[in-house]
Design an enzyme around this catalytic site. Structure first.
Site, PDB file in Angstrom:
ATOM      1  N   LYS A  97      63.446 -15.790  42.683  1.00  0.00           N
ATOM      2  CA  LYS A  97      62.536 -15.522  43.806  1.00  0.00           C
ATOM      3  C   LYS A  97      62.707 -14.054  44.205  1.00  0.00           C
ATOM      4  O   LYS A  97      63.826 -13.634  44.521  1.00  0.00           O
ATOM      5  CB  LYS A  97      62.917 -16.386  45.011  1.00  0.00           C
ATOM      6  CG  LYS A  97      62.237 -17.720  45.091  1.00  0.00           C
ATOM      7  CD  LYS A  97      62.380 -18.287  46.502  1.00  0.00           C
ATOM      8  CE  LYS A  97      61.599 -19.548  46.708  1.00  0.00           C
ATOM      9  NZ  LYS A  97      61.275 -20.371  45.596  1.00  0.00           N
ATOM     10  N   ASP A 131      59.130 -17.039  40.682  1.00  0.00           N
ATOM     11  CA  ASP A 131      58.362 -17.808  41.648  1.00  0.00           C
ATOM     12  C   ASP A 131      57.406 -16.867  42.371  1.00  0.00           C
ATOM     13  O   ASP A 131      57.646 -15.663  42.444  1.00  0.00           O
ATOM     14  CB  ASP A 131      59.293 -18.430  42.705  1.00  0.00           C
ATOM     15  CG  ASP A 131      60.131 -19.574  42.142  1.00  0.00           C
ATOM     16  OD1 ASP A 131      59.951 -19.940  40.972  1.00  0.00           O
ATOM     17  OD2 ASP A 131      60.978 -20.086  42.900  1.00  0.00           O
ATOM     18  N   ARG A 181      52.741 -20.010  35.283  1.00  0.00           N
ATOM     19  CA  ARG A 181      52.940 -21.325  35.911  1.00  0.00           C
ATOM     20  C   ARG A 181      51.902 -21.477  37.030  1.00  0.00           C
ATOM     21  O   ARG A 181      51.947 -20.762  38.018  1.00  0.00           O
ATOM     22  CB  ARG A 181      54.354 -21.410  36.501  1.00  0.00           C
ATOM     23  CG  ARG A 181      54.623 -22.713  37.236  1.00  0.00           C
ATOM     24  CD  ARG A 181      55.729 -22.558  38.276  1.00  0.00           C
ATOM     25  NE  ARG A 181      56.962 -22.064  37.731  1.00  0.00           N
ATOM     26  CZ  ARG A 181      57.932 -21.513  38.494  1.00  0.00           C
ATOM     27  NH1 ARG A 181      57.785 -21.398  39.811  1.00  0.00           N
ATOM     28  NH2 ARG A 181      59.039 -21.079  37.950  1.00  0.00           N
ATOM     29  N   LYS A 184      49.712 -25.209  43.102  1.00  0.00           N
ATOM     30  CA  LYS A 184      48.681 -25.214  44.154  1.00  0.00           C
ATOM     31  C   LYS A 184      49.013 -24.174  45.230  1.00  0.00           C
ATOM     32  O   LYS A 184      48.127 -23.554  45.790  1.00  0.00           O
ATOM     33  CB  LYS A 184      48.589 -26.600  44.790  1.00  0.00           C
ATOM     34  CG  LYS A 184      47.887 -27.610  43.888  1.00  0.00           C
ATOM     35  CD  LYS A 184      47.567 -28.897  44.631  1.00  0.00           C
ATOM     36  CE  LYS A 184      46.990 -29.926  43.681  1.00  0.00           C
ATOM     37  NZ  LYS A 184      46.786 -31.233  44.342  1.00  0.00           N
TER      38      LYS A 184
END
Ligand code: FDA
Length: 315
Positions: A97, A131, A181, A184
């Protein structure tokens, strides 16, 4: 939506999160979504998943570090994770992250640490994934991702279907031939930035799935369809069939502990399934996001607490 917002609001209240953090592992309810507090526990959970033919992506929970020393420590821990996964021959990678690598402090610092991790992984013949966090970080994350991918060629990036901008971002990223990746989106964003209605997000998710899978046919992307929504998974499978995409050109991804039935179904149907395996002591914000996605999970937590306090009284 009201319950979701309420859980988000609760997640900002330190007294609530401290209390959950104290009880979560002790009472076991956090273990449903978090593989443990130590790397050893996460590696054990990962080895079990890999023995069943799944791939894993390990994430050391934490976000928004506030010192350079903390960001450097996180960087070292991701390098150690990659080395241990490699030594144990575990299929998969790590997920980093950006705010955990100091993005709030300096883009240059975050970029340099992300590049260090990717370089070490590349030397071992392994990959990394990044991410995507809240919208304030997207531009910087894309720049960092591009720099890492240009240098090491082994990076993947999460993109969020609720954002208006994602189809354009994919066009920008295509020349780098990355793993993408598709999720939503897990943060609260205003309507100027993100679609608000579930039906609109779902429709965009399907459109982007098709964009990515068609791009995979042309060699632009390695798509990872990351969703627990049976409709999104069914759309992905149908498009893979329509495009006659080889099994090694795409994958599905799901999160540790969520829709284990669907995970089994996707794997049994012969698709590659990568499981996102989070671990660490700083699991509370992540755990609260999982609760807000499915308020029924709150009942699961309450049931665990009631059952546990009942058995403690009985003992
Ligand atoms: P949706 O929320 O519509 O849920 C569909 C169904 O899935 C539900 O009806 C329920 O059955 C099940 N389900 C979903 N969430 C559940 C939960 N918490 N507990 C139990 N059941 C649940 N987001 C982000 O912004 N940045 C990122 O980098 C990532 N990374 C990431 C990696 C992976 C591998 C996955 C699967 C997801 C993410 N996400 C993410 C999270 C993502 O944005 C999204 O919030 C969740 O995946 C929930 O959306 P679904 O697509 O699962 O559908």
């Amino acid at each position: 939506m009201i319950i979701r917002n309420f859980i988000f609001w609760l997640s900002t209240k330190r007294s609530v999160t401290n209390s959950i953090a104290r009880r979560g592992m002790q009472y076991g309810f956090a273990r449903r979504f978090v593989a443990g507090e130590t790397l050893g526990e996460a590696l054990t959970a990962s080895a079990e998943l890999c023995a069943q033919g799944r791939h894993v992506s390990l994430n050391h929970l934490g976000e928004n570090v506030s010192t350079e020393a903390a960001a450097r420590e996180v960087c070292a821990s991701y390098i150690q994770m990659t080395e241990e996964m490699h030594a144990k021959n575990l299929a998969g990678n790590i997920s980093i992250k950006p705010t955990q690598l100091g993005l709030d402090l300096s883009t240059d610092l975050c970029q340099s640490l992300a590049r260090d991790i990717a370089r070490r992984a590349a030397a071992l013949g392994r990959t990394i994934e990044m991410d995507m966090e809240a919208s304030a970080y997207i531009d910087a994350t894309l720049d960092i991702f591009e720099s890492v991918q240009r240098e090491s060629g082994n990076a993947g990036l999460a993109v969020q279907a609720y954002l208006h901008r994602t189809a354009n971002d994919l066009q920008r990223l295509a020349p780098l031939k990355p793993k993408i990746r598709l999720v939503k989106g897990a943060y609260r964003e205003p309507k100027s930035i993100a679609l608000q209605k579930k039906s609109d997000v779902d429709a965009n998710y399907k459109r982007l799935t098709t964009q990515l899978l068609e791009g995979a046919v042309q060699g632009f992307f390695f798509p990872a369809i990351a969703s627990h929504d049976p409709m999104m998974v069914a759309h992905g499978k149908a498009e893979v069939g329509r495009l006659k995409l080889a099994q090694n050109k795409y994958e599905f991804q799901m999160i540790y502990g969520i829709r284990r039935d669907l995970q089994q179904e996707v794997h049994a149907a012969g698709h590659t399934l990568q499981v996102y395996v989070p671990f660490g002591t700083d699991w509370c914000p992540y755990f609260m996001r999982r609760l807000s996605e499915r308020p029924a999970n709150c009942w699961f937590v309450l049931r665990s607490l009631v059952a546990e306090s009942g058995s403690r009284r009985a003992a």
